[in-house]
Design a protein around this motif. Structure first.
Motif, PDB file in Angstrom:
ATOM      1  N   ALA A 327     -20.667 -23.847 -15.725  1.00 28.18           N
ATOM      2  CA  ALA A 327     -21.004 -24.630 -16.916  1.00 28.18           C
ATOM      3  C   ALA A 327     -20.104 -24.257 -18.085  1.00 28.18           C
ATOM      4  N   ALA A 328     -19.703 -22.980 -18.139  1.00 31.85           N
ATOM      5  CA  ALA A 328     -18.892 -22.507 -19.262  1.00 31.85           C
ATOM      6  C   ALA A 328     -17.568 -23.264 -19.374  1.00 31.85           C
ATOM      7  N   PHE A 329     -16.984 -23.608 -18.228  1.00 29.02           N
ATOM      8  CA  PHE A 329     -15.678 -24.265 -18.232  1.00 29.02           C
ATOM      9  C   PHE A 329     -15.722 -25.607 -18.958  1.00 29.02           C
ATOM     10  N   TRP A 330     -16.865 -26.273 -18.948  1.00 32.53           N
ATOM     11  CA  TRP A 330     -16.963 -27.628 -19.482  1.00 32.53           C
ATOM     12  C   TRP A 330     -17.461 -27.672 -20.912  1.00 32.53           C
ATOM     13  N   PRO A 335     -11.026 -30.629 -19.467  1.00 32.32           N
ATOM     14  CA  PRO A 335     -10.083 -31.674 -19.046  1.00 32.32           C
ATOM     15  C   PRO A 335     -10.789 -33.015 -18.866  1.00 32.32           C
ATOM     16  N   ASP A 336     -10.026 -34.063 -18.877  1.00 32.72           N
ATOM     17  CA  ASP A 336     -10.567 -35.414 -18.764  1.00 32.72           C
ATOM     18  C   ASP A 336     -10.690 -35.811 -17.295  1.00 32.72           C
ATOM     19  N   GLU A 337     -11.447 -35.048 -16.548  1.00 29.05           N
ATOM     20  CA  GLU A 337     -11.715 -35.317 -15.140  1.00 29.05           C
ATOM     21  C   GLU A 337     -12.967 -34.542 -14.753  1.00 29.05           C
ATOM     22  N   SER A 338     -13.502 -34.827 -13.582  1.00 26.10           N
ATOM     23  CA  SER A 338     -14.739 -34.181 -13.151  1.00 26.10           C
ATOM     24  C   SER A 338     -14.433 -32.946 -12.307  1.00 26.10           C
ATOM     25  N   ALA A 339     -15.470 -32.136 -12.084  1.00 25.22           N
ATOM     26  CA  ALA A 339     -15.320 -30.974 -11.220  1.00 25.22           C
ATOM     27  C   ALA A 339     -14.900 -31.393  -9.817  1.00 25.22           C
ATOM     28  N   ASP A 340     -15.447 -32.487  -9.330  1.00 24.34           N
ATOM     29  CA  ASP A 340     -15.083 -32.946  -7.987  1.00 24.34           C
ATOM     30  C   ASP A 340     -13.632 -33.415  -7.930  1.00 24.34           C
ATOM     31  N   ASP A 341     -13.151 -34.012  -9.032  1.00 23.38           N
ATOM     32  CA  ASP A 341     -11.738 -34.398  -9.085  1.00 23.38           C
ATOM     33  C   ASP A 341     -10.845 -33.170  -8.913  1.00 23.38           C
ATOM     34  N   ILE A 342     -11.173 -32.107  -9.652  1.00 24.89           N
ATOM     35  CA  ILE A 342     -10.373 -30.886  -9.570  1.00 24.89           C
ATOM     36  C   ILE A 342     -10.507 -30.266  -8.186  1.00 24.89           C
ATOM     37  N   ALA A 343     -11.720 -30.279  -7.637  1.00 21.00           N
ATOM     38  CA  ALA A 343     -11.966 -29.659  -6.334  1.00 21.00           C
ATOM     39  C   ALA A 343     -11.111 -30.283  -5.238  1.00 21.00           C
ATOM     40  N   ARG A 344     -10.868 -31.578  -5.339  1.00 20.07           N
ATOM     41  CA  ARG A 344     -10.082 -32.242  -4.307  1.00 20.07           C
ATOM     42  C   ARG A 344      -8.661 -31.701  -4.227  1.00 20.07           C
ATOM     43  N   ARG A 345      -8.128 -31.199  -5.338  1.00 22.79           N
ATOM     44  CA  ARG A 345      -6.777 -30.637  -5.285  1.00 22.79           C
ATOM     45  C   ARG A 345      -6.804 -29.104  -5.180  1.00 22.79           C
ATOM     46  N   CYS A 346      -8.001 -28.517  -5.044  1.00 16.47           N
ATOM     47  CA  CYS A 346      -8.135 -27.060  -4.956  1.00 16.47           C
ATOM     48  C   CYS A 346      -8.980 -26.665  -3.745  1.00 16.47           C
ATOM     49  N   PRO A 347      -8.590 -27.073  -2.543  1.00 21.37           N
ATOM     50  CA  PRO A 347      -9.435 -26.789  -1.372  1.00 21.37           C
ATOM     51  C   PRO A 347      -9.570 -25.296  -1.075  1.00 21.37           C
ATOM     52  N   VAL A 348      -8.525 -24.522  -1.307  1.00 22.23           N
ATOM     53  CA  VAL A 348      -8.611 -23.080  -1.027  1.00 22.23           C
ATOM     54  C   VAL A 348      -9.591 -22.414  -1.989  1.00 22.23           C
TER      55      VAL A 348
END
Length: 385
Positions: A327-330, A335-348
């Motif tokens: 929660a702290a990050f938001w 950023p102008d995107e969702s956590a799931d958006d970021i997760a898709r480019r951060c699989p590791v």
């Protein structure tokens, strides 16, 4: 299995060196850095040890990052690229300055920031790239250095885990970029809290000094605060303890460097366990954590496994959560995107959030026999889970 076999050295470690230093600081009669000598001497010794031209001691490792970013020109309207898998201070230091933290994925082997993912994240707003030397493994400073030079974007090394680390035989203060360190209670050297920033350039150090002292030059007597800042000054007592801690660091690193190859090989023999990898160019790893993964494990099962390891006497911890999964990050400069958006480019980073475990570095100060005991406990607990 005897519980005595798991009686690892305590942390923090201290002795007469710390006691003498505290009395020295007490009896000098000036307990803040402007009137005393301990902070100045610690900065000189810490810079020399890390191959840096200059070091500035500050209140915490988080403040070290924030101050360093400010000196590098980070503020509202800018972006800082950070690894998604790191402690939250790496991103929050940028966000508290009004900058957007841009998480990118990490290597599945070393858990350090991925160079290709970093290259893809650079925009005209990028003002700094922050590699984190995860658990003492130095990030790919060759690839990152070239990328930073080509893009005209400075590196800020988050070296909170990397006291005494080397890349190709050079300490992290001698790699041509700013580096930030932490002395929080669990770190490789500690005064309970504290931090430091090393600088390759005198001009950077001077600007940082003014900002860490409420914008006030060292010799000011008229309250002519030159710039914005805060009170990030380290006190004399902390510096005296850190001088003693620095004196014992080499011996501790030598012990951990002997123990980790033994433990890592033993853990790798356990079905399903994958220890953190290394990079041959990281010629000295101080081993802040003994990290390993159990790929495919759910977060709930991993957490239960950590609890079971603790019950068996191991100082075990769940690894960091990807910063965008907090929660702290938001809350600030998101950023102008969702956590799931970021997760898709951060699989590791997503996988590490679920399946990674670390053991406190004091385990690696134990005996070689204890490395076998640790592996036996991990295997037994995993087999029962």
């Amino acid at each position: 299995m005897s519980s005595q076999n798991l009686e690892f050295p305590q942390w923090p470690q201290f002795g007469d060196e710390e006691r003498v230093g505290l009395m020295r600081a007490l009896e000098q009669g000036q307990w803040w850095r402007i009137g005393g000598n301990e902070v100045d001497l610690f900065e000189e010794e810490f810079a020399g040890y890390h191959g840096a031209q200059h070091a500035l001691a500050v209140t915490t490792g988080t403040h070290a990052l924030e101050l360093a970013l400010q000196v590098l020109g980070v503020g509202p309207g800018t972006e800082v690229i950070v690894p998604a898998f790191t402690f939250i201070s790496s991103s929050q230091a940028a966000q508290r300055l009004g900058a957007v933290a841009v998480p990118v994925d990490v290597s599945p082997d070393t858990y350090c920031i991925d160079v290709a993912a970093t290259a893809d994240a650079i925009t005209p707003r990028t003002r700094a790239i922050m590699p984190v030397h995860m658990a003492g493994v130095v990030s790919d400073m060759d690839g990152l250095g070239k990328l930073a030079a080509d893009a005209g974007v400075p590196l800020l090394q988050d070296a909170a885990h990397a006291h005494g680390a080397e890349w190709r035989g050079k300490r992290v203060g001698d790699l041509g970029s700013v580096a930030a360190f932490s002395f929080q209670n669990g770190k490789l050297m500690t005064a309970g809290e504290g931090g430091a920033v090393t600088f390759p350039e005198a001009e950077q150090y001077e600007r940082a000094f003014v900002r860490h002292s409420c914008g006030r030059p060292r010799t000011d007597r008229s309250y002519l605060h030159r710039t914005s800042g805060s009170n990030f000054r380290m006190n004399e007592f902390s510096a005296s303890v850190l001088r003693a801690q620095l004196s014992r660091l080499d011996e501790q690193i030598e012990t951990r460097e002997k123990r980790w190859p033994v433990l890592s090989a033993l853990l790798a023999r356990i079905p399903g366990v994958v220890p953190q990898g290394d990079d041959d160019r990281c010629t000295r790893n101080p081993h802040y954590m003994a990290m390993f993964r159990i790929p495919g494990m759910t977060e709930e099962r991993r957490n239960a496994l950590v609890d079971a390891l603790i019950e068996r006497g191991l100082p075990a911890f769940a690894a960091f959560r990807a910063v965008y999964r907090t929660a702290a990050f938001w809350e600030l400069a998101a950023p102008d995107e969702s956590a799931d958006d970021i997760a898709r480019r951060c699989p590791v980073s997503e996988e590490l959030t679920r399946d990674c475990i670390w053991l406190h570095h004091r385990t690696l100060l134990g005996t070689e026999e204890q490395m076998h005991v640790i592996a036996d406990v991990v295997a037994d607990v995993l087999g029962r889970s």
